[in-house]
Write a protein that holds these residues in place. Structure first.
Motif, short mmCIF file in Angstrom:
data_model
loop_
_atom_site.label_atom_id
_atom_site.label_comp_id
_atom_site.label_asym_id
_atom_site.label_seq_id
_atom_site.Cartn_x
_atom_site.Cartn_y
_atom_site.Cartn_z
N ALA A 73 0.85 -1.19 0.00
CA ALA A 73 0.00 0.00 0.00
C ALA A 73 0.88 1.23 0.00
CB ALA A 73 -0.92 0.01 1.22
N SER A 74 0.45 2.25 -0.71
CA SER A 74 1.20 3.49 -0.78
C SER A 74 0.26 4.67 -0.62
CB SER A 74 1.95 3.59 -2.11
OG SER A 74 2.74 4.76 -2.14
N SER A 75 0.71 5.66 0.14
CA SER A 75 -0.09 6.85 0.39
C SER A 75 0.51 8.02 -0.39
CB SER A 75 -0.10 7.19 1.89
OG SER A 75 -0.76 8.42 2.12
N SER A 76 -0.28 8.56 -1.27
CA SER A 76 0.14 9.71 -2.06
C SER A 76 -0.93 10.78 -1.95
CB SER A 76 0.35 9.31 -3.53
OG SER A 76 0.71 10.43 -4.30
N GLY A 77 -0.57 11.91 -1.40
CA GLY A 77 -1.55 12.98 -1.23
C GLY A 77 -2.61 12.66 -0.20
N GLY A 78 -2.29 11.77 0.73
CA GLY A 78 -3.23 11.44 1.80
C GLY A 78 -4.18 10.32 1.47
N GLU A 133 -3.37 -2.09 3.76
CA GLU A 133 -3.19 -3.30 4.59
C GLU A 133 -3.53 -4.61 3.85
OE1 GLU A 133 -4.23 -1.02 8.80
OE2 GLU A 133 -5.74 -2.30 7.86
N PRO A 134 -2.88 -4.87 2.71
CA PRO A 134 -3.18 -6.10 1.98
C PRO A 134 -2.56 -7.32 2.66
CG PRO A 134 -1.38 -4.96 0.93
CD PRO A 134 -1.86 -4.05 2.03
N ASN A 135 -3.17 -8.47 2.41
CA ASN A 135 -2.64 -9.76 2.86
C ASN A 135 -3.11 -10.81 1.87
OD1 ASN A 135 -3.04 -12.37 4.95
ND2 ASN A 135 -1.18 -11.16 5.25
N SER A 136 -2.29 -11.85 1.62
CA SER A 136 -2.59 -12.79 0.55
C SER A 136 -2.37 -14.22 0.97
CB SER A 136 -1.72 -12.47 -0.67
OG SER A 136 -1.85 -13.47 -1.67
N ALA A 137 -3.17 -15.13 0.39
CA ALA A 137 -2.99 -16.58 0.54
C ALA A 137 -3.80 -17.27 -0.55
CB ALA A 137 -3.44 -17.07 1.91
N ARG A 138 -3.19 -18.29 -1.18
CA ARG A 138 -3.86 -19.13 -2.17
C ARG A 138 -4.60 -18.35 -3.26
NH1 ARG A 138 -3.99 -24.51 -1.45
NH2 ARG A 138 -3.20 -25.32 0.53
N GLY A 154 8.30 6.13 3.63
CA GLY A 154 8.64 4.72 3.72
C GLY A 154 8.89 4.12 2.34
N HIS A 155 9.86 3.23 2.26
CA HIS A 155 10.10 2.53 1.00
C HIS A 155 10.48 1.09 1.31
CE1 HIS A 155 13.92 4.35 2.23
NE2 HIS A 155 14.54 3.34 1.64
N PRO A 188 11.39 -0.24 -6.94
CA PRO A 188 10.79 1.06 -7.25
C PRO A 188 9.93 1.55 -6.08
CG PRO A 188 10.48 -0.47 -9.07
CD PRO A 188 10.99 -1.28 -7.91
N GLN A 189 9.96 2.84 -5.84
CA GLN A 189 9.16 3.47 -4.78
C GLN A 189 8.06 4.30 -5.42
OE1 GLN A 189 11.32 6.12 -2.22
NE2 GLN A 189 9.62 6.40 -0.79
N VAL A 190 6.86 4.23 -4.83
CA VAL A 190 5.74 5.01 -5.33
C VAL A 190 5.65 6.33 -4.57
CG1 VAL A 190 3.24 5.09 -5.66
CG2 VAL A 190 4.49 2.95 -6.04
N ALA A 191 5.40 6.26 -3.27
CA ALA A 191 5.34 7.46 -2.44
C ALA A 191 5.75 7.04 -1.02
CB ALA A 191 3.94 8.06 -2.48
N ASP A 192 4.81 7.05 -0.09
CA ASP A 192 5.06 6.55 1.26
C ASP A 192 4.56 5.11 1.30
OD1 ASP A 192 5.66 6.32 3.93
OD2 ASP A 192 3.91 7.44 4.63
N ASP A 193 5.46 4.15 1.08
CA ASP A 193 5.08 2.75 0.85
C ASP A 193 5.16 1.93 2.15
OD1 ASP A 193 5.03 3.66 -1.72
OD2 ASP A 193 6.88 2.65 -2.34
N HIS A 194 4.11 1.13 2.39
CA HIS A 194 4.04 0.32 3.61
C HIS A 194 3.28 -0.98 3.31
CE1 HIS A 194 5.50 3.32 6.59
NE2 HIS A 194 5.02 4.18 5.70
N HIS A 195 3.18 -1.82 4.34
CA HIS A 195 2.36 -3.05 4.32
C HIS A 195 2.73 -4.02 3.20
CE1 HIS A 195 0.09 -0.53 7.01
NE2 HIS A 195 -0.46 0.18 6.05
N PRO A 196 4.00 -4.39 3.02
CA PRO A 196 4.31 -5.37 1.97
C PRO A 196 3.70 -6.73 2.31
CG PRO A 196 6.22 -5.03 3.37
CD PRO A 196 5.20 -4.00 3.80
N ALA A 197 3.17 -7.39 1.30
CA ALA A 197 2.56 -8.73 1.47
C ALA A 197 2.97 -9.58 0.30
CB ALA A 197 1.04 -8.62 1.58
N LEU A 198 3.68 -10.65 0.56
CA LEU A 198 4.08 -11.56 -0.50
C LEU A 198 2.86 -12.30 -1.04
CD1 LEU A 198 7.22 -12.84 1.36
CD2 LEU A 198 7.27 -11.65 -0.82
#
Length: 345
Positions: A87-92, A116-121, A315-316, A332-342
């Motif tokens: 997830a990335s926040s750009s301009g709020g 806040e993404p999360n992944s499975a199957r 955040g990156h 690559p960075q988008v803006a304020d990047d957080h919540h990485p989910a494989l």
């Protein structure tokens, strides 16, 4: 005279074969020695060949050791990161993105405020504020790793956030404030049968950040029942939780290592560091650090991801080796990047 003729014939026969001058000269000498038939000279030839082979073997060993040294040292090495979402926040406003092969693509619609993404199957769950308050949504991932049909799962008054799919993608743990304080709840992947998770603490104690173990039988989370936020683990069916972290300034964002034996979490030591602790309890050790802080780490068998500058507004996401070492690969960075989910298959 017979020996001279035998040597001459052997060398003439060899001369008809196409070889480089260097190889022809060497074999011209070796064949002549063999044709001569002297045991003493043949023995010298054998020692000479053994010496040459030994030198080549030593060179090969040095090459292997050098390659290993490059891998564990500062020299560049091959390193790949599996596709992931974040997830990335750009301009709020937050949006979901997919990163694969060094290319980043937005996968949620503009203005939906998804995070806040999360992944499975092949399925993904996430939080969205498109309805005015925070609700949980789910979607399948298409073959091109984009979002398919998106379905809203929660609709009760109060914020529902931080969804986490179990490994079988049949249950979701999430945080809900529908009862007052934010607490951990469970529901089916279709949103059915929502129920609070019993953790052994009073209902007014805030508890957040649920994450399923790789076997789906335990859930890690953070609780302030002791005064500061610490990492706990509880059976997925509910019960008494066991405290794992003991950080003076608190522990946050737990995640499981792929083998289920250890957990990672963010400790607010300075600008933030990723710590590792045994899942059964024990001393925590530093897993990874960075000058500008590090947090929100997640790992697969092949690699790990973490957020650098997790406490600021820039955040990156950075890749780490499975042992927590920094790599030379940049993402690559988008803006304020957080919540990485494989993206779990």
């Amino acid at each position: 005279w017979r020996t001279v003729r035998r040597v001459g014939r052997a060398r003439l026969a060899l001369a008809t074969l196409p070889r480089t001058p260097r190889i022809a000269e060497r074999w011209f000498r070796y064949v002549g020695v063999v044709a001569e038939g002297s045991p003493r000279i043949i023995g010298r030839l054998g020692l000479d060949l053994a010496r040459r082979l030994a030198m080549r073997g030593a060179a090969a060993l040095a090459l292997i050791v050098g390659a290993a040294g490059c891998e564990s040292g500062s020299a560049p090495r091959l390193f790949t990161v599996a596709p992931f979402v974040f997830a990335s926040s750009s301009g709020g406003t937050w949006a979901l993105y997919r990163s694969a092969g060094g290319t980043v693509v937005r996968i949620s619609d503009p203005g939906m405020d998804d995070r806040e993404p999360n992944s499975a199957r092949g399925r993904i769950v996430f939080t969205s504020l498109r309805d005015g308050d925070a609700e949980i949504y789910t979607a399948t991932l298409t073959g091109r790793l984009t979002l398919g049909v998106q379905t809203r799962l929660t609709s009760v008054y109060g914020n529902d956030v931080e969804p986490a799919l179990d490994p079988s993608a049949t249950s979701i743990a999430f945080v809900s404030s529908r009862g007052g304080s934010p607490r951990i709840w469970l529901m089916g992947v279709d949103g059915a049968n929502p129920r609070p998770l019993v953790t052994g603490s009073p209902d007014y104690v805030p508890e957040v950040s649920p994450r399923w173990s790789p076997t789906g039988d335990r859930i890690a989370f953070t609780s302030t029942r002791g005064g500061t936020s610490q990492v706990y683990v509880v059976p997925a069916a509910g019960g008494a939780a066991v405290q794992l972290s003991h950080e003076t300034r608190g522990a946050f964002s737990p995640s499981w290592m792929p083998d289920g034996r250890r957990l990672l979490y963010t400790a607010l030591a300075g600008t933030g560091a990723v710590m590792s602790v045994p899942a059964g309890g024990g001393d925590a050790v530093v897993f990874a650090t960075a000058d500008d802080g590090l947090g929100e780490a997640v790992c697969s068998m092949r690699s790990c991801l973490a957020v650098a500058s997790p406490l600021g507004g820039a955040g990156h996401i950075v890749p780490l080796s499975p042992s927590g070492q920094a790599t030379r690969l940049s993402l690559p960075q988008v803006a304020d990047d957080h919540h990485p989910a494989l993206l779990a298959p």
